[in-house]
Design an enzyme around this catalytic site. Structure first.
Site, mmCIF file in Angstrom:
data_model
loop_
_atom_site.group_PDB
_atom_site.id
_atom_site.type_symbol
_atom_site.label_atom_id
_atom_site.label_comp_id
_atom_site.label_asym_id
_atom_site.label_seq_id
_atom_site.Cartn_x
_atom_site.Cartn_y
_atom_site.Cartn_z
ATOM 1 N N GLY A 102 -79.725 22.387 56.577
ATOM 2 C CA GLY A 102 -78.423 21.781 56.308
ATOM 3 C C GLY A 102 -78.570 20.296 56.100
ATOM 4 O O GLY A 102 -79.649 19.725 56.297
ATOM 5 N N SER A 105 -78.011 16.193 56.655
ATOM 6 C CA SER A 105 -77.950 15.291 57.802
ATOM 7 C C SER A 105 -76.550 15.356 58.410
ATOM 8 O O SER A 105 -75.553 15.475 57.686
ATOM 9 C CB SER A 105 -78.259 13.868 57.331
ATOM 10 O OG SER A 105 -78.048 12.933 58.353
ATOM 11 N N GLY A 143 -75.282 19.304 62.171
ATOM 12 C CA GLY A 143 -75.302 19.930 63.490
ATOM 13 C C GLY A 143 -76.537 20.755 63.779
ATOM 14 O O GLY A 143 -76.584 21.471 64.781
ATOM 15 N N LYS A 144 -77.552 20.663 62.944
ATOM 16 C CA LYS A 144 -78.757 21.478 63.126
ATOM 17 C C LYS A 144 -79.445 21.211 64.464
ATOM 18 O O LYS A 144 -79.804 22.144 65.181
ATOM 19 C CB LYS A 144 -79.756 21.207 61.994
ATOM 20 C CG LYS A 144 -79.226 21.441 60.604
ATOM 21 C CD LYS A 144 -80.292 21.195 59.548
ATOM 22 C CE LYS A 144 -80.889 19.790 59.609
ATOM 23 N NZ LYS A 144 -79.867 18.736 59.357
ATOM 24 N N SER A 145 -79.636 19.946 64.789
ATOM 25 C CA SER A 145 -80.344 19.617 66.027
ATOM 26 C C SER A 145 -79.569 20.070 67.256
ATOM 27 O O SER A 145 -80.165 20.533 68.240
ATOM 28 C CB SER A 145 -80.606 18.106 66.105
ATOM 29 O OG SER A 145 -81.466 17.693 65.066
ATOM 30 N N ASP A 203 -87.147 15.276 61.511
ATOM 31 C CA ASP A 203 -86.926 13.897 61.953
ATOM 32 C C ASP A 203 -87.969 13.466 62.981
ATOM 33 O O ASP A 203 -88.385 12.303 63.006
ATOM 34 C CB ASP A 203 -85.523 13.737 62.543
ATOM 35 C CG ASP A 203 -84.442 13.692 61.474
ATOM 36 O OD1 ASP A 203 -84.782 13.590 60.283
ATOM 37 O OD2 ASP A 203 -83.245 13.767 61.841
#
Length: 208
Positions: free
Chosen positions: A11, A13, A16-18, A39
């Site tokens: 997805g 930046s 909400g992936k992290s 990242d």
């Protein structure tokens, strides 16, 4: 040795992936999972200033090394949650080349452009406009096993639905279908915008 499972979150930046990855590590209880984030690999790089060409080359090598690190961890039997931004077609093609497609649960992490802009401004650690720039790029390949919308579901809710879906990975997987289409047929992911509507319930199996 049995290869590990790969939950691949893709997805923009600020989508909400992290946050989803952290929740997954908290709730997945049938293995030992590792969160591998692009990242984090970028943060390992030396801090000296690089010219544009040198930086571009370093970033490409970083992405390639990241993909192969995912493959190596899974090959050694580790379960992995991947946090990535497939904003250039070659990144997906490289992942399709080095990862075992049957091991990958490919999850699209969606969020409306307006909400991405708001989050980006609130967090203050990303270049303005980054998420908007990536918005029409990251999902253009058009195929997932599962999709989440983080504007309608919390990271925990998305993680719970991914956990529930994980034992039901489709056959063939999205990576298998994409590999057949993009590599075997010699093609590239199509540039056709948003291919699927996103469930307002938070997450759903992607058509395919």
């Amino acid at each position: 040795m049995t290869s590990g499972r790969i939950i691949f979150l893709n997805g923009t930046s600020s989508s909400g992936k992290s946050s989803i990855a952290r929740e997954l590590l908290d709730i997945l209880d049938d293995g030992v999972f590792f969160h591998l984030a692009v990242d984090a690999f970028n943060a390992m790089r030396s801090k000296r200033e690089l010219g544009a060409a040198e930086l571009d080359a370093a970033l490409r090598r970083t992405r390639m090394g990241f993909h192969r690190s995912i493959a190596a961890m899974a090959e050694a039997g580790n379960d992995v949650v991947v946090d990535h931004v497939l904003s250039e077609p070659w990144r997906l093609l490289d992942c399709l080349t080095v990862l075992r497609p049957e091991d990958v649960l490919f999850v699209g992490v969606r969020c409306p452009r307006e909400e991405l802009t708001r989050r980006e401004s609130a967090r203050g650690d990303r270049p303005p406009g980054l998420a908007a720039h990536q918005y029409d790029l990251v999902h253009r390949h058009g195929d997932y096993d599962l999709e989440c919308d983080t504007s309608t579901a919390s990271p925990r809710e998305c993680a719970e639905q991914i956990k529930e879906f994980l034992p039901c990975r489709p056959s063939p997987t999205a990576f298998t279908r994409l590999r057949r289409r993009c590599l075997t047929d010699g093609g590239e992911p199509p540039n056709d915008g948003r291919p699927h509507s996103v469930s307002t319930a938070g997450a759903r199996p992607a058509p395919g």
